[in-house]
Design a protein around this motif. Structure first.
Motif, PDB file in Angstrom:
ATOM      1  N   ARG A 157       0.819  -1.220   0.000  1.00 25.11           N
ATOM      2  CA  ARG A 157       0.000   0.000   0.000  1.00 25.11           C
ATOM      3  C   ARG A 157       0.847   1.263   0.000  1.00 25.11           C
ATOM      4  N   PHE A 158       1.971   1.225   0.688  1.00 19.31           N
ATOM      5  CA  PHE A 158       2.833   2.394   0.806  1.00 19.31           C
ATOM      6  C   PHE A 158       4.094   2.193  -0.041  1.00 19.31           C
ATOM      7  N   ALA A 159       4.650   3.297  -0.509  1.00 19.90           N
ATOM      8  CA  ALA A 159       5.898   3.250  -1.269  1.00 19.90           C
ATOM      9  C   ALA A 159       6.782   4.411  -0.862  1.00 19.90           C
ATOM     10  N   ILE A 160       8.012   4.089  -0.490  1.00 18.91           N
ATOM     11  CA  ILE A 160       8.976   5.125  -0.112  1.00 18.91           C
ATOM     12  C   ILE A 160       9.909   5.384  -1.289  1.00 18.91           C
ATOM     13  N   SER A 161      10.290   6.632  -1.450  1.00 18.24           N
ATOM     14  CA  SER A 161      11.233   6.985  -2.512  1.00 18.24           C
ATOM     15  C   SER A 161      12.004   8.220  -2.067  1.00 18.24           C
ATOM     16  N   ARG A 162      13.061   8.524  -2.788  1.00 19.65           N
ATOM     17  CA  ARG A 162      13.837   9.709  -2.436  1.00 19.65           C
ATOM     18  C   ARG A 162      14.349  10.374  -3.692  1.00 19.65           C
ATOM     19  N   ASP A 163      14.471  11.677  -3.605  1.00 20.33           N
ATOM     20  CA  ASP A 163      15.063  12.483  -4.669  1.00 20.33           C
ATOM     21  C   ASP A 163      16.164  13.293  -4.007  1.00 20.33           C
ATOM     22  N   ASN A 164      17.378  12.782  -4.063  1.00 21.10           N
ATOM     23  CA  ASN A 164      18.475  13.454  -3.367  1.00 21.10           C
ATOM     24  C   ASN A 164      18.781  14.828  -3.968  1.00 21.10           C
ATOM     25  N   ALA A 165      18.472  15.001  -5.225  1.00 28.62           N
ATOM     26  CA  ALA A 165      18.697  16.307  -5.846  1.00 28.62           C
ATOM     27  C   ALA A 165      17.781  17.362  -5.227  1.00 28.62           C
ATOM     28  N   LYS A 166      16.606  16.912  -4.779  1.00 26.50           N
ATOM     29  CA  LYS A 166      15.662  17.824  -4.135  1.00 26.50           C
ATOM     30  C   LYS A 166      15.755  17.748  -2.616  1.00 26.50           C
ATOM     31  N   ASN A 167      16.677  16.908  -2.135  1.00 29.14           N
ATOM     32  CA  ASN A 167      16.866  16.777  -0.691  1.00 29.14           C
ATOM     33  C   ASN A 167      15.584  16.365   0.021  1.00 29.14           C
TER      34      ASN A 167
END
Length: 125
Positions: free
Chosen positions: A67-77
């Motif tokens: 149901r949940f999904a984690i993600s990251r955009d290091n360029a956007k911190n």
């Protein structure tokens, strides 16, 4: 001072979706694993989902898998938590925090840095 700010919470009906954001100020998130945690009234704080510094490793609590999904955009911190098919039992204050390194077990004590005020998520009809 390492500081993380959570946003994106709100009131949603069961089955709805929200996307939480965790944004860092004053430092780069690149080097740290980041975790999302939640605390409901009368309950202990629990790990929801965590992601390694480069994003290659993720972990989820059994109650949110699929149901949940984690993600990251290091360029956007910024680290995100996409929450779908929300249930009333997902109601809690959601926090993000940083580990001391690039990978850590998804437990609150393993993420000692940057705890903020959290963002309230309420799932109710």
């Amino acid at each position: 001072q390492l500081q993380l700010v959570e946003s994106g919470g709100g009131l949603v009906q069961p089955g709805g979706s929200l996307r939480l954001s965790c944004t860092a100020s004053g430092f780069a998130l690149d080097y740290f694993a980041i975790g999302w945690f939640r605390q409901a009234p009368g309950k202990e704080r629990e790990g929801v989902s965590c992601i390694s510094s480069a994003g290659g490793y993720t972990d989820y609590a059994d109650s949110v898998k699929g149901r949940f999904a984690i993600s990251r955009d290091n360029a956007k911190n910024t680290v995100y938590l996409q929450m779908n098919s929300l249930k009333p039992e997902d109601t809690a204050v959601y926090y993000c925090a940083a580990s001391k390194g690039g990978l850590a077990k998804c437990l609150p004590e393993a993420y000692p840095r940057g705890w903020g005020q959290g963002t309230q998520v309420a799932v109710s009809s």
